[in-house]
Design a protein around this motif. Structure first.
Motif, PDB file in Angstrom:
ATOM      1  N   ASN A   2       5.247  11.190   3.243  1.00  0.00           N
ATOM      2  CA  ASN A   2       5.346   9.767   2.921  1.00  0.00           C
ATOM      3  C   ASN A   2       4.147   8.982   3.432  1.00  0.00           C
ATOM      4  OD1 ASN A   2       7.816  10.452   1.910  1.00  0.00           O
ATOM      5  ND2 ASN A   2       8.994   8.950   3.088  1.00  0.00           N
ATOM      6  N   LYS A  22      -1.993   9.938   1.993  1.00  0.00           N
ATOM      7  CA  LYS A  22      -2.013   8.752   1.138  1.00  0.00           C
ATOM      8  C   LYS A  22      -3.369   8.043   1.203  1.00  0.00           C
ATOM      9  CE  LYS A  22       2.366   8.896  -0.118  1.00  0.00           C
ATOM     10  NZ  LYS A  22       2.774   9.150  -1.519  1.00  0.00           N
ATOM     11  N   ASP A  41       0.181   2.000  -1.918  1.00  0.00           N
ATOM     12  CA  ASP A  41       1.531   2.468  -2.228  1.00  0.00           C
ATOM     13  C   ASP A  41       2.204   1.431  -3.119  1.00  0.00           C
ATOM     14  OD1 ASP A  41       3.807   4.304  -1.749  1.00  0.00           O
ATOM     15  OD2 ASP A  41       4.689   2.565  -0.758  1.00  0.00           O
TER      16      ASP A  41
END
Length: 372
Positions: free
Chosen positions: A246, A250, A308
């Protein structure tokens, strides 16, 4: 392959690392939580990353100096171990403070009628970057901004006043406010809600300072949007029980007064290292720039934004980078890469009792600012 259940969350990886902490300290320079790299490609296998001075073929590693490929943890947990070369360069020479000149950077340094995240802020002799525009959860619920403690607080001076773009002794500038609360280090159990290591002396770098805007400051010049980016989304809260995927891997961006808008990737969380006195230090985020440095000197205090969703989400705040210690050799056949250290923004806001203001509509609803 290990036996049992493969660790997937930050908390599980932290627990396994704590159990094997003595081995990692004996054989490595530090550790972090991320993904294993194989054949120059990052895999989806969560791993404890061990930093070493030189990565060698197994043929040339003595017995007792070889790191295992996997380690077992509490219960039936296990995870991979990856080895990354860390090029330590000792005490670095002073880097030039003015490295980038662009329309965006000039605006951040004072060539604009507004001030907001990414803008230059300065104390008596140190300048850095304004992080988030925030509101206190306590007292008079003042509006102010967040930046690094090492930018805002000089321990040799009794008053910690902040200016934009420069303090009066260095050039033209406007008084913004005085530091109300700040922090440098926090114990791991308070920060993470768990003991992240077996070392008795363990602290997390929580380099933050809250500066409420002074009553004399013109609040109409404050914006919560970020120049070059626009409005940001909701705060990205790092939950240790969520899958590591998560967060790690990223894309991220930042806007700072020295290098402007840069892009990078979050490559690890929970970086651990020890000093020569046996104290264990943690820093939260490790970001590597895409094709260049993610930060430069003077960018301290910049928000790290996670790409995100429709809007980038605040996740951290820069406190240091390559110039502090060295470079990471993340890919075989490539030169060592620059890296940036960041503080977990959600945990810092909770510690300092602050809420982020992410857009001008929310900011407009609370003008004029309550202030001391």
């Amino acid at each position: 392959m290990g036996t049992g259940r493969q660790a997937r969350t930050l908390r599980e990886l932290m627990a396994i690392r704590a159990i094997h902490g003595k081995m990692f300290r004996r054989l490595g320079l530090g550790t972090a939580l991320g993904f294993r790299t194989r054949d120059r490609q990052v895999t989806d296998r969560p791993a404890i990353i061990v930093f070493v001075a030189r990565k060698l073929h197994a043929q040339w590693v003595l017995d007792g100096q070889m790191l295992p490929s996997t380690v077992q943890g509490p219960g039936d947990l296990w995870c991979d171990v990856d080895v990354v070369e860390f090029s330590y360069h000792g005490t670095s020479s002073a880097a030039p403070k003015e490295q980038v000149y662009s329309e965006l950077v000039e605006c951040l340094r004072g060539d604009d009628q507004s001030i907001g995240p990414g803008s230059q802020v300065a104390s008596l002799e140190v300048y850095g970057t304004m992080g988030a525009v925030v509101r206190s959860r306590t007292g008079e619920h003042q509006i102010g901004f967040l930046t690094n403690r090492h930018v805002a607080v000089d321990l040799d001076f009794p008053y910690q006043k902040m200016f934009h773009p420069l303090p009066p002794n260095l050039g033209p500038g406007v008084y913004l406010g005085t530091v109300e609360r700040a922090t440098s280090f926090v114990t791991d159990d308070l920060w993470y809600g768990m003991f992240a290591t077996c070392c008795s002396e363990t602290v997390v770098r929580a380099d933050g300072a809250f500066v409420p805007f002074a009553a004399s400051f013109d609040s109409s010049s404050v914006t919560a949007t970020i120049k070059g980016v626009g409005e940001v989304g909701e705060l990205f809260t790092i939950n240790l029980d969520d899958p590591i995927a998560n967060l790690v891997g990223k894309a991220a961006i930042k806007v700072g007064r020295s290098s402007g808008l840069t892009r990078g990737t979050v490559v690890a969380y929970g970086v651990e290292y020890h000093d020569d006195k046996g104290v264990c230090f943690f820093t939260d985020l490790l970001v590597v720039g895409d094709g260049g440095q993610f930060d430069s000197e003077g960018d301290s205090g910049s928000m790290i934004l996670l790409c995100d969703g429709d809007k980038p989400r605040p996740v951290g705040m820069i406190w240091g980078g390559t110039s502090n210690r060295g470079r990471l050799k993340l890919r075989q056949g490539h030169e060592p890469e620059n890296w940036t250290s960041g503080v977990d923004l959600g945990r810092l806001l909770d510690l300092l009792q602050l809420d982020i203001i992410s857009n001008d509509l929310a900011l407009k609803g609370i003008r004029p600012f309550p202030s001391l």
